[in-house]
Design a protein around this motif. Structure first.
Motif, mmCIF file in Angstrom:
data_model
loop_
_atom_site.group_PDB
_atom_site.id
_atom_site.type_symbol
_atom_site.label_atom_id
_atom_site.label_comp_id
_atom_site.label_asym_id
_atom_site.label_seq_id
_atom_site.Cartn_x
_atom_site.Cartn_y
_atom_site.Cartn_z
ATOM 1 N N PRO A 196 1.149 -1.198 -0.162
ATOM 2 C CA PRO A 196 -0.096 0.107 -0.045
ATOM 3 C C PRO A 196 0.984 1.310 0.142
ATOM 4 O O PRO A 196 2.272 1.365 0.660
ATOM 5 C CB PRO A 196 -0.940 -0.463 1.209
ATOM 6 N N THR A 197 0.624 2.895 -0.859
ATOM 7 C CA THR A 197 0.861 3.692 -0.787
ATOM 8 C C THR A 197 1.000 4.127 1.026
ATOM 9 O O THR A 197 -0.644 4.584 1.124
ATOM 10 C CB THR A 197 0.608 4.251 -1.498
ATOM 11 N N LEU A 198 2.144 4.489 1.049
ATOM 12 C CA LEU A 198 2.243 5.188 2.823
ATOM 13 C C LEU A 198 1.526 7.091 2.833
ATOM 14 O O LEU A 198 2.413 7.599 1.689
ATOM 15 C CB LEU A 198 3.188 5.607 3.503
ATOM 16 N N MET A 199 0.997 6.978 2.801
ATOM 17 C CA MET A 199 0.095 8.864 3.007
ATOM 18 C C MET A 199 1.065 9.395 4.053
ATOM 19 O O MET A 199 1.389 9.119 5.664
ATOM 20 C CB MET A 199 -1.070 9.088 3.266
ATOM 21 N N PRO A 200 2.616 10.654 3.871
ATOM 22 C CA PRO A 200 2.303 11.257 5.211
ATOM 23 C C PRO A 200 1.647 12.351 5.675
ATOM 24 O O PRO A 200 0.721 12.243 5.501
ATOM 25 C CB PRO A 200 3.082 12.446 3.898
ATOM 26 N N SER A 201 2.197 11.419 7.131
ATOM 27 C CA SER A 201 1.864 12.605 7.934
ATOM 28 C C SER A 201 1.284 13.893 8.196
ATOM 29 O O SER A 201 2.279 14.645 7.944
ATOM 30 C CB SER A 201 2.528 11.876 9.232
ATOM 31 N N PRO A 202 0.150 14.191 8.985
ATOM 32 C CA PRO A 202 0.459 15.899 8.861
ATOM 33 C C PRO A 202 1.780 16.775 9.874
ATOM 34 O O PRO A 202 1.766 15.534 10.512
ATOM 35 C CB PRO A 202 -1.458 15.911 9.255
ATOM 36 N N THR A 203 2.021 17.058 9.230
ATOM 37 C CA THR A 203 2.939 17.796 9.769
ATOM 38 C C THR A 203 2.695 18.505 11.251
ATOM 39 O O THR A 203 1.254 19.692 10.755
ATOM 40 C CB THR A 203 4.017 19.515 9.062
ATOM 41 N N PRO A 204 3.500 18.916 12.341
ATOM 42 C CA PRO A 204 2.972 18.962 13.458
ATOM 43 C C PRO A 204 2.974 20.803 13.023
ATOM 44 O O PRO A 204 4.171 21.127 12.792
ATOM 45 C CB PRO A 204 3.097 18.675 14.989
ATOM 46 N N PHE A 205 1.765 21.395 13.354
ATOM 47 C CA PHE A 205 1.919 22.634 13.605
ATOM 48 C C PHE A 205 3.331 23.369 14.887
ATOM 49 O O PHE A 205 2.591 22.754 15.544
ATOM 50 C CB PHE A 205 0.810 23.457 14.338
ATOM 51 N N VAL A 206 3.704 24.154 14.227
ATOM 52 C CA VAL A 206 5.008 25.046 15.301
ATOM 53 C C VAL A 206 4.701 25.857 15.492
ATOM 54 O O VAL A 206 4.664 26.857 14.320
ATOM 55 C CB VAL A 206 6.210 24.652 14.852
ATOM 56 N N SER A 207 4.245 26.911 16.826
ATOM 57 C CA SER A 207 4.152 28.176 16.459
ATOM 58 C C SER A 207 5.392 28.395 16.751
ATOM 59 O O SER A 207 6.367 28.131 18.061
ATOM 60 C CB SER A 207 3.518 28.328 17.888
ATOM 61 N N ARG A 208 5.859 30.187 16.490
ATOM 62 C CA ARG A 208 7.160 30.671 16.436
ATOM 63 C C ARG A 208 7.072 31.674 17.090
ATOM 64 O O ARG A 208 7.701 32.840 17.049
ATOM 65 C CB ARG A 208 7.222 31.264 14.684
ATOM 66 N N ILE A 209 6.376 31.770 17.764
ATOM 67 C CA ILE A 209 5.765 33.075 18.480
ATOM 68 C C ILE A 209 5.939 32.865 20.171
ATOM 69 O O ILE A 209 5.407 31.364 20.956
ATOM 70 C CB ILE A 209 4.684 33.623 18.579
ATOM 71 N N PRO A 210 6.984 33.218 20.959
ATOM 72 C CA PRO A 210 6.926 33.014 22.140
ATOM 73 C C PRO A 210 5.995 32.962 23.236
ATOM 74 O O PRO A 210 4.803 34.047 22.910
ATOM 75 C CB PRO A 210 8.204 34.092 23.147
ATOM 76 N N THR A 211 5.201 32.175 24.136
ATOM 77 C CA THR A 211 4.291 32.035 24.950
ATOM 78 C C THR A 211 4.154 33.321 26.019
ATOM 79 O O THR A 211 3.256 34.132 25.717
ATOM 80 C CB THR A 211 4.782 31.190 25.615
ATOM 81 N N GLU A 212 5.216 33.842 25.765
ATOM 82 C CA GLU A 212 4.764 35.055 26.611
ATOM 83 C C GLU A 212 4.278 35.943 26.339
ATOM 84 O O GLU A 212 4.047 37.148 26.848
ATOM 85 C CB GLU A 212 6.456 36.006 27.490
ATOM 86 N N LEU A 213 4.467 36.073 24.816
ATOM 87 C CA LEU A 213 3.533 37.063 24.219
ATOM 88 C C LEU A 213 2.733 36.772 22.951
ATOM 89 O O LEU A 213 1.704 38.201 23.018
ATOM 90 C CB LEU A 213 4.749 37.658 22.547
ATOM 91 N N ALA A 214 1.569 35.511 23.844
ATOM 92 C CA ALA A 214 0.980 35.233 23.214
ATOM 93 C C ALA A 214 -0.428 35.526 24.287
ATOM 94 O O ALA A 214 -1.169 35.907 24.298
ATOM 95 C CB ALA A 214 0.802 33.377 22.817
ATOM 96 N N GLY A 215 0.246 35.832 25.981
ATOM 97 C CA GLY A 215 -0.493 35.659 26.956
ATOM 98 C C GLY A 215 -0.580 35.398 28.190
ATOM 99 O O GLY A 215 0.546 34.527 28.382
ATOM 100 N N ALA A 216 -0.931 35.920 28.783
ATOM 101 C CA ALA A 216 -0.462 35.225 30.245
ATOM 102 C C ALA A 216 -1.377 34.132 30.603
ATOM 103 O O ALA A 216 -1.764 33.270 30.352
ATOM 104 C CB ALA A 216 -0.745 36.355 31.370
ATOM 105 N N GLU A 217 -1.031 33.883 31.920
ATOM 106 C CA GLU A 217 -1.262 32.175 32.699
ATOM 107 C C GLU A 217 -3.878 33.091 32.295
ATOM 108 O O GLU A 217 -3.500 34.099 33.043
ATOM 109 C CB GLU A 217 -0.625 32.162 33.603
ATOM 110 N N GLY A 218 -3.967 32.196 32.040
ATOM 111 C CA GLY A 218 -5.303 32.273 31.527
ATOM 112 C C GLY A 218 -5.723 32.899 31.536
ATOM 113 O O GLY A 218 -7.060 33.522 30.988
ATOM 114 N N MET A 219 -4.973 34.199 30.098
ATOM 115 C CA MET A 219 -5.074 34.826 29.509
ATOM 116 C C MET A 219 -4.735 35.167 27.937
ATOM 117 O O MET A 219 -3.829 34.465 28.169
ATOM 118 C CB MET A 219 -4.737 36.544 30.141
ATOM 119 N N ALA A 220 -5.377 35.887 27.120
ATOM 120 C CA ALA A 220 -4.822 35.217 25.588
ATOM 121 C C ALA A 220 -4.754 37.464 25.872
ATOM 122 O O ALA A 220 -5.509 37.974 26.055
ATOM 123 C CB ALA A 220 -5.926 35.410 25.116
ATOM 124 N N TYR A 221 -4.030 37.978 24.950
ATOM 125 C CA TYR A 221 -3.239 39.118 24.722
ATOM 126 C C TYR A 221 -4.014 39.279 22.988
ATOM 127 O O TYR A 221 -4.019 38.491 22.198
ATOM 128 C CB TYR A 221 -1.955 39.237 23.933
#
Length: 576
Positions: free
Chosen positions: A55-80
């Motif tokens: 059987p022809t193997l289908m490639p696994s989906p490329t896992p998403f990689v965030s390039r934005i540091p967590t600190e810039l996304a939000g604080a604990e329990g909060m989103a910026y």
């Protein structure tokens, strides 16, 4: 011979025939039977197994990689939330990480989601697969390009002073959660340099930032930050001024005389509330009588008290490394003039001016009387304190001298008797003689000649300037000469005049300020659009006495700085 040959042939023939017959009658051997060949037995081939296709193997989906540091996304329990998919943009709001929203778009690299909250407000948040499992990225349209600058820092303090590149003025206060792209650091790492979302470059204190990178790898930049303490008090407006002393005692050494209204940072008080330790924004410290201090924030009881007050060390702020240095004192002629003037009753802490519209202007030193900010040039505060005196005709900094008037030339001062001085001076009295007689100054800042340039040669100018110097010496007044600023027209004549000024300074041994050299490298050579007057910074006249790198790019501010430098130098080298 022929018959014999024939008989022989026949005999041979006969013999040959008999031999052949005999040969035919010989016994023949029995033939060997042909053997029976046993057939070779081959094995029956085994059936070829049927091979199932791989059987022809289908490639696994490329896992998403965030390039934005967590600190810039939000604080604990909060989103910026930001207005653009750009980590350099300030955070406009913080919402709960579980706040419901509708995804309406994404950035081209799927690092950001454009969302609409239940309150109808749109914005951009950092995409996190774990936090946003129900979002189908493939179904969202690309609505913007993502911008992900490196070396970002986030303001964690309530606000953070953002100093300019020169480090001598606060250009803005960065709000909490504002971002900065950092490119330099100070040698000790306490200051970081960067660019904010509005493109402004400058310095901030590192202890008010959250870093997303290793700051030790940054290039070291040279900087000297003038940190201004928070001013929480001022000298009472009805006090008439206040003495700054080395210790809390009426007999202690007076360090400075403070103007009414001058802002102070009160740091300490004696337990009896009689004295307070204050710091000025120029860095000077000392003790002042508390009853002449008005608190602007809080009250005196909120200030830390001490029952063991200490004398302050004498403090002299350093001279900035790149400060203009254009004041020259030639020989001892000025000292001798000063001593003669003192014996004649001249006042050591009074100066006057001789000039035209470049001096007769609200932009020349007059702001000293109402307020100033010396920035890195705090070492000039003592000279302001010393010369901030009443001449009898008004404050030395704030008044227009009799010998100064817009439109005048050197002739107006020492040859003619202009109508403007009628009623103030004696009949036939020269403006310069009149000014010296009425104010008894120790020094005169002399800059005049711009209006001479279109009409008079250097020889005529020399004669009039020589007379100005001679009259000054006769009154015991030290002339502080100044070269003239550039002029769009007649600049060759200005250069000739300036050579005369320098030569006369050397000849008489009096101070010369080379203003021309201080202005020549400024934008438009320090001139206003008319090519005659000095350029004026925004916010003038107050800004002409705010010595930061922005204002010092203008001619009026640079002249004020060099004039104060000249007064400081003659006070220390001539009037000691």
């Amino acid at each position: 011979m022929i018959p014999l040959r024939a008989a022989a042939v026949r005999a041979v023939i006969s013999l040959g025939a008999a031999g052949l017959i005999a040969a035919c009658n010989l016994t023949q051997p029995a033939p060997t039977p042909t053997p029976t060949i046993t057939p070779t037995m081959y094995p029956t081939p085994s059936p070829v197994p049927t091979i199932a296709p791989t059987p022809t193997l289908m490639p696994s989906p490329t896992p998403f990689v965030s390039r934005i540091p967590t600190e810039l996304a939000g604080a604990e329990g909060m989103a910026y939330v930001r207005d653009e998919p750009n980590t350099l943009f300030p955070v406009t709001r913080s919402v709960s990480a579980t706040a419901p929203f509708s995804a309406i778009g994404r950035s081209h690299d799927s690092q950001w989601l454009q969302v609409r909250f239940d309150d109808g407000i749109d914005g951009w948040i950092v995409y996190r697969p774990v936090a946003h499992p129900d979002v189908d990225l493939g179904a969202l349209p690309v609505t913007a390009e993502s911008v992900l600058p490196d070396r970002l820092a986030l303001v964690t303090a309530d606000s953070l002073p953002f100093y300019n590149d020169g480090g001598d003025a606060v250009q803005a206060d960065l709000p909490r959660l504002a971002a900065l792209r950092v490119d330099l650091r100070s040698g000790d790492g306490t200051w970081l340099h960067g660019v904010d979302s509005e493109g402004r470059a400058g310095w901030v204190a590192s202890d008010g930032l959250l870093l997303t990178f290793d700051a030790s790898a940054l290039t070291i930049g040279e900087i000297s930050i003038v940190v201004v303490p928070e001013m929480n008090a001022r000298v009472r407006l009805d006090s008439g001024g206040l003495r700054l002393r080395q210790s809390p005692d009426v007999n202690a050494t007076v360090l400075l005389n403070l103007n009414a209204g001058m802002e102070l940072a009160v740091a300490q008080r004696t337990t009896d509330n009689a004295w307070v330790l204050v710091q000025l924004k120029e860095g000077y410290q000392g003790w002042v009588s508390a009853r002449f201090v008005e608190m602007l924030e809080g009250d005196l009881d909120s200030v830390p008290a001490t029952n063991n007050p200490q004398a302050v060390a004498y403090f002299t702020p350093p001279t900035p490394e790149n400060a203009p240095s254009v004041v020259m004192v030639y020989g001892g002629g000025a000292r001798q003039i000063f001593q003669t003037g003192q014996s004649m009753g001249n006042r050591a802490n009074v100066f006057t001016t001789v000039g035209d519209s470049l001096t007769d202007t609200p932009y020349f030193l007059r702001g000293v009387a109402s307020g100033y900010d010396l920035g890195e040039y705090g070492y000039l505060l003592p000279v302001i304190s010393y010369f901030n005196a009443d001449t009898g005709l008004g404050n030395a900094f704030a008044r227009r001298a009799i010998s100064t008037h817009a439109g005048w030339s050197t002739f107006s001062v020492v040859v003619e008797t202009p109508g403007e001085i009628a009623g103030t001076c004696a009949a036939g009295e020269l403006a310069l003689d009149c000014e010296y007689r009425l104010t008894r100054p120790a020094y005169a800042i002399v800059m005049i000649g711009t209006n001479d340039a279109p009409a008079f040669d250097a020889g005529t100018y020399r004669a009039n300037m020589t007379r100005i110097i001679d009259i000054s010496i006769a009154h015991g007044v030290v002339p502080i000469l100044s070269t003239l600023p550039p002029r769009a027209e007649f600049n060759d004549r200005i250069i000739e005049y300036n050579a005369v000024i320098t030569q006369l300074g050397q000849q008489y041994g009096v101070p010369v300020t080379d203003l021309y050299s201080a202005l020549i490298n400024l934008p438009n050579r320090g001139l206003d659009a008319d090519g005659v007057h000095l350029s004026i910074p925004p916010g003038a006249p107050a800004s002409t006495m705010i010595f930061n790198s922005t204002n010092l790019a203008y001619g009026t501010t640079m002249r004020n700085l060099t004039a104060l430098q000249a007064l400081a130098q003659v006070r220390s080298q001539v009037g000691y």
